[in-house]
Design a protein around this motif. Structure first.
Motif, mmCIF file in Angstrom:
data_model
loop_
_atom_site.group_PDB
_atom_site.id
_atom_site.type_symbol
_atom_site.label_atom_id
_atom_site.label_comp_id
_atom_site.label_asym_id
_atom_site.label_seq_id
_atom_site.Cartn_x
_atom_site.Cartn_y
_atom_site.Cartn_z
ATOM 1 N N ALA A 26 0.854 -1.194 0.000
ATOM 2 C CA ALA A 26 0.000 0.000 0.000
ATOM 3 C C ALA A 26 0.887 1.240 0.000
ATOM 4 C CB ALA A 26 -0.910 0.005 1.211
ATOM 5 N N LEU A 27 0.382 2.281 -0.623
ATOM 6 C CA LEU A 27 1.100 3.550 -0.748
ATOM 7 C C LEU A 27 0.204 4.633 -0.161
ATOM 8 C CD1 LEU A 27 3.351 5.301 -2.223
ATOM 9 C CD2 LEU A 27 1.822 5.297 -4.204
ATOM 10 N N ILE A 28 0.718 5.364 0.810
ATOM 11 C CA ILE A 28 -0.090 6.426 1.403
ATOM 12 C C ILE A 28 -0.095 7.633 0.474
ATOM 13 C CG2 ILE A 28 -0.423 7.919 3.414
ATOM 14 C CD1 ILE A 28 0.865 5.774 5.117
ATOM 15 N N VAL A 29 -1.273 8.068 0.099
ATOM 16 C CA VAL A 29 -1.424 9.210 -0.813
ATOM 17 C C VAL A 29 -2.446 10.174 -0.219
ATOM 18 C CG1 VAL A 29 -0.983 7.723 -2.814
ATOM 19 C CG2 VAL A 29 -3.337 8.214 -2.148
ATOM 20 N N GLY A 30 -2.592 11.314 -0.839
ATOM 21 C CA GLY A 30 -3.630 12.259 -0.416
ATOM 22 C C GLY A 30 -3.048 13.444 0.332
ATOM 23 N N ASP A 31 -3.919 14.202 0.980
ATOM 24 C CA ASP A 31 -3.511 15.438 1.645
ATOM 25 C C ASP A 31 -2.283 15.237 2.510
ATOM 26 O OD1 ASP A 31 -5.481 16.944 0.512
ATOM 27 O OD2 ASP A 31 -6.919 16.598 2.135
ATOM 28 N N GLY A 32 -1.315 16.114 2.346
ATOM 29 C CA GLY A 32 -0.100 16.045 3.154
ATOM 30 C C GLY A 32 1.033 15.297 2.480
ATOM 31 N N ILE A 33 0.734 14.544 1.443
ATOM 32 C CA ILE A 33 1.778 13.766 0.745
ATOM 33 C C ILE A 33 2.187 14.503 -0.526
ATOM 34 C CG2 ILE A 33 2.276 11.562 -0.401
ATOM 35 C CD1 ILE A 33 1.762 11.172 2.561
ATOM 36 N N SER A 78 6.318 13.781 2.778
ATOM 37 C CA SER A 78 5.104 14.477 3.184
ATOM 38 C C SER A 78 5.485 15.806 3.797
ATOM 39 C CB SER A 78 4.343 13.647 4.201
ATOM 40 O OG SER A 78 5.165 13.394 5.320
ATOM 41 N N TRP A 79 4.538 16.692 3.929
ATOM 42 C CA TRP A 79 4.771 17.914 4.670
ATOM 43 C C TRP A 79 3.736 17.966 5.788
ATOM 44 C CZ3 TRP A 79 2.956 17.797 -0.364
ATOM 45 C CH2 TRP A 79 1.657 18.273 -0.583
ATOM 46 N N ASN A 85 11.204 13.332 4.108
ATOM 47 C CA ASN A 85 10.744 13.918 5.364
ATOM 48 C C ASN A 85 10.220 12.902 6.355
ATOM 49 O OD1 ASN A 85 11.351 16.543 5.071
ATOM 50 N ND2 ASN A 85 9.379 17.146 4.190
ATOM 51 N N ALA A 86 9.965 11.696 5.899
ATOM 52 C CA ALA A 86 9.531 10.650 6.824
ATOM 53 C C ALA A 86 10.581 10.479 7.920
ATOM 54 C CB ALA A 86 9.323 9.341 6.066
#
Ligand SMILES: [Zn+2]
Length: 840
Positions: free
Chosen positions: A611-618, A662-663, A690-691
């Protein structure tokens, strides 16, 4: 209240002006009124249903209009050059006089001859100039493509002496939409949020798109960085057109922040790439006088020689500069939606479209007037290039990874660079090049400047600020062996048609199959095998059989006790080998030298569920690069887990979760606990860039990140930004020592590795040397810009870190190993983390 009132009146008053502008909008707002227009030519509103600017044009409507123009106008032909990832056609209009259309192929050949040998006898008096006009490569910078409706109409319909003279002397390669998928995504957003009563309140939803926005293409790539690496279908179509025609001017219409006016090149002079001739910038400046005049007449403000530069050749406005052409960047302050309050009053969408349209026409005016000068410039560019060409040749290749070398050769072919086979195996300066996995590039060829721009390592710079990366040395990006001064006699026959590296047909075994892990595509093959449910192991140590050496990370597939019988298995592995173009070998004994095949040094592998984390903040780019890598290169499924739904997601479905750059905090506190729990239960969490800070702060990992101790001395207020900027790493290449026995490095055959980095996160090495499988050398800079204090800081630090947590793993990469789809050389690091994370 007293303070507020004048402001409100100001707003209301501007609101109504904007509203009025939309209500009164007509073609006359845009078009020059001193010419007549052919009534036979459909106006944009006849096809798309509204005046450009009233709505954001969708790609399908834009396409309909362009096709209709091509159907009715003898000045226009249209072609389809391929399709985007979402299946949208990549069209090109060729616009010129009817007479030129009849001789187009001859005109093209004569034009190309200018760049070839013996061009001095050619007469440019009667030769048309070739202009490539392209719009909105960033989909949410939409004024460009919307202006393209008007520009195409004008070129098809305008009548009179002036337009005839223009079309007789100009071949216009008109690309109305560089990024169809992005434009479509953005048009949907701007239109679905538009109000009947135009509302320029910048806080309205209309002006802030949802993640990932329309800037990028389907896989969230910034396509205006791909002109040199050409990894994306949209760029491939563009580059083919470019080399087919060698245009003299290429324009690239963008948008910038809403409070800005309009920018046209040249950019900042000290930031021009040194391989670009001075005359290029002088001509750009002269062309600029035409834009200035047109904008003065219109009453629009503009600026030049600020903010932007001409350094990285992968941008649309810079790529032409290393190809004897002149690239020009336009940047219009963005209304984003239909109208927005700005420092300059309300900025309306029609206003931005009119500026872009005006710049498109002033470009053509300049081209027409400067035609001979620019044609001569192109001829001299190639003449001078040939005169300065050195003898000898470059050679690149990889003994163990023929696919990586092949992929680089493909890029060169796309740029019409001549390449040769290697005549015989060659040893030079400690490197061995094999004739079937190495390529030779002669320096004495038409494209040698471009080749130099791709291959050179540069560490000295006039300026310390860069709009984009400062290095892209391709042999390093592909992790290839490279030598730059071999003799041309070592070159074999010229390669007309490039073909995939040859692999040997698979023989049948009743005992075991093995696959080395060096080839770029070996993860694709392994994934197919694991997905099939076959028992598969990885060798933690090298071994030898007969005269063959099998390196760390060799994949072992036993024949017995599998769900397929030996015949079916043989059939299946043949298919795997064929589809991935990776060599698989049959082995008939377990009695190898070194570890034997039955040894516990072969560890069982599990299918990867990623799985890949996507969306707001990435960061969409970083996430998109990973999605693309899995989906396009390795045919691996990857689940895009949105941060919005993370709290409800069932993480037990995944063996690996990737957290791209991510920010801020992309995840809620409860999400973080959930993620930790999943790791403790045996999951492998892989974080990028940034992780590092996130892992440190949230106790995923013990990390020592170097403190930023930079202090400004004798730096004025005015200089502060440049001072900070010069301490950043916009993108440069660094060398690390690698421990090949560590699973993260399986598949690499040298002890050194080049990494691309664009962060200033420096992680201290572990006390225990075996925990530092990738460590920057003491003098790590290979190519690109880094300030002296930063270079000192990076030496000896580590870009990779692994920690066990419960039954799971936490893995960190501070560098982007998947950069822009062309960093083939480090893609394997991520695959190693995925497949061998449990063995680290
Ligand atoms: Zn842009």
């Amino acid at each position: 209240m007293q303070k507020l009132l004048p402001f409100l009146i100001f707003c209301i008053c501007f609101n109504s002006i904007a509203q009025q502008e939309f209500e009164d909008l007509s073609l006359e707002y845009y078009l020059p009124q001193d010419v007549s227009y052919n009534e036979e030519i459909p106006k944009p509103q006849d096809v798309i249903g509204y005046i450009p600017g009233e709505w954001h044009v969708t790609h399908d409507l834009l396409l309909n209009y362009m096709r209709e123009l091509a159907r009715v106008s003898p000045r226009i032909s249209i072609e389809n050059r391929g399709e985007t990832y979402e299946g949208r056609p990549l069209i090109l209009l060729t616009i010129t006089s009817e007479e030129n259309h009849e001789n187009l192929e001859e005109i093209r050949k004569n034009h190309l001859a200018l760049t070839q040998e013996n061009a001095s006898s050619l007469n440019v008096e009667e030769m048309p100039i070739v202009v490539n006009q392209g719009f909105s490569i960033h989909g949410n910078e939409a004024s460009g493509s919307n202006a393209a409706l008007l520009a195409a109409y004008y070129l098809a319909a305008a009548e009179g002496e002036e337009i005839h003279e223009l079309l007789e002397n100009t071949i216009i390669l008109f690309d109305p939409v560089f990024n169809p998928d992005g434009l479509q995504r953005f048009a949907y957003w701007a239109n679905t949020n538009k109000s009947e009563n135009i509302n320029p309140d910048p806080q309205d939803r209309e002006y802030s798109e949802v993640w990932p926005g329309g800037r990028t293409n389907h896989y969230w790539f910034d396509m205006n960085r791909d002109w040199l690496p050409v990894q994306l279908p949209e760029s491939q179509a563009r580059i083919e057109t470019f080399h087919k025609w060698m245009p003299n001017i290429l324009t690239d219409h963008h948008e910038m922040g809403s409070n800005s006016s309009f920018f046209f090149q040249p950019g900042i002079p000290s930031r021009t790439h040194p391989l670009t001739p001075d005359l290029n910038q002088e001509l750009t400046k002269e062309i600029g006088t035409y834009h200035a005049e047109a904008f003065d007449q219109l009453g629009s403000f503009y600026y030049t020689e600020e903010n932007y530069d001409d350094f990285y050749y992968g941008k649309g406005s810079t790529f032409p500069d290393i190809n004897g052409s002149i690239g020009i960047l336009f940047e219009q302050g963005s209304s984003r939606g239909h109208a927005q309050e700005t420092d300059n009053g309300v900025l309306t969408f029609p206003f931005t479209i009119r500026n872009q349209f005006t710049a498109a026409l002033s470009t053509l005016e300049a081209a027409k007037n400067m035609r001979k000068e620019i044609l001569n410039y192109q001829r001299n560019f190639y003449k001078n290039a040939r005169n300065s060409a050195e003898n000898g040749a470059y050679v690149f290749g990889s003994d163990k990874d023929a696919s990586a070398a092949y992929e680089l050769a493909k890029i060169l072919k796309k740029h019409k660079v001549e390449i040769h086979k290697l005549e015989e195996d060659l040893k030079t300066k400690g490197e061995t090049f094999r004739k079937n996995s190495a390529y030779v590039v002669s320096k004495d060829q038409r494209q040698h400047r471009l080749v130099k721009a791709m291959f050179e390592r540069r560490t000295e710079f006039e300026d310390s600020l860069f709009y984009d990366v400062s290095a892209w040395t391709l042999p390093l990006a592909f992790n290839l062996d490279f030598a730059e001064d071999i003799k041309i006699k070592d070159a074999g026959e010229k390669i007309e048609k490039l073909s995939k590296p040859e692999i040997q047909p698979l023989e049948k075994s009743s005992y075991a199959y093995v696959m080395q892990w060096h080839d770029y595509y070996s993860p694709k093959a392994l994934n197919m095998i694991l997905e099939k449910g076959l028992r598969t192991k990885v060798g933690m140590q090298p071994f030898t059989l007969a005269n063959s050496e099998y390196d760390y990370g060799t994949i072992l597939i036993p024949v017995q006790n599998q769900k397929l019988d030996s015949d079916k298995m043989y059939e299946f592995l043949q298919k795997v080998s064929e589809k991935s173009n990776v060599q698989i070998e049959a082995i008939n004994t377990g009695l190898t030298q070194g570890v034997n095949l039955g040894s516990n040094q072969f560890k069982a592998l599990e299918p990867a569920k990623v799985a890949l984390i996507v969306g707001d903040g990435i960061t969409p780019y970083d996430a998109g690069e990973i999605w693309h890598l899995f989906d396009q290169r390795y045919n691996m499924k990857i689940t895009k887990l949105d941060t919005r739904r993370f709290s409800r997601a069932d993480l037990s479905r995944y063996t690996d979760i990737i957290l791209p750059n991510s920010w801020g905090s992309a995840l809620e506190k409860s999400d973080i606990e959930k993620l930790k729990e999943w790791v403790r239960e045996g999951g492998t969490l892989i974080g990028y860039r940034n992780a590092a800070r996130f892992f440190e702060k949230e106790d995923f990992m013990d990390l020592e990140i170097k403190k930023d101790s930079l202090v400004a001395e004798n730096i004025s207020f005015e200089e502060r930004r440049d001072f900070r900027g010069a301490q950043g790493i916009g993108g440069a290449i660094f060398e690390a020592n690698i421990d090949r026995s560590h699973p993260v490095n399986f598949g690499y055959s040298n002890d050194k590795l080049a990494l691309f980095r664009n962060t200033t996160i420096f992680v201290e090495a572990d006390e225990q040397s075996y925990n530092n499988p990738i460590q920057y050398t003491e003098t790590p800079l290979l190519s690109g810009y880094i300030s002296a204090p930063r270079l000192e800081a990076i030496a000896g630090t580590v870009p990779f870190k692994h920690t066990g947590m419960g039954r799971g793993n936490v893995i960190l990469f501070t560098d982007n190993t998947n950069f822009r789809a062309f960093w083939y050389g480090t893609n394997k690091l991520l695959m190693n983390a995925i497949f061998f994370g449990d063995e680290m």
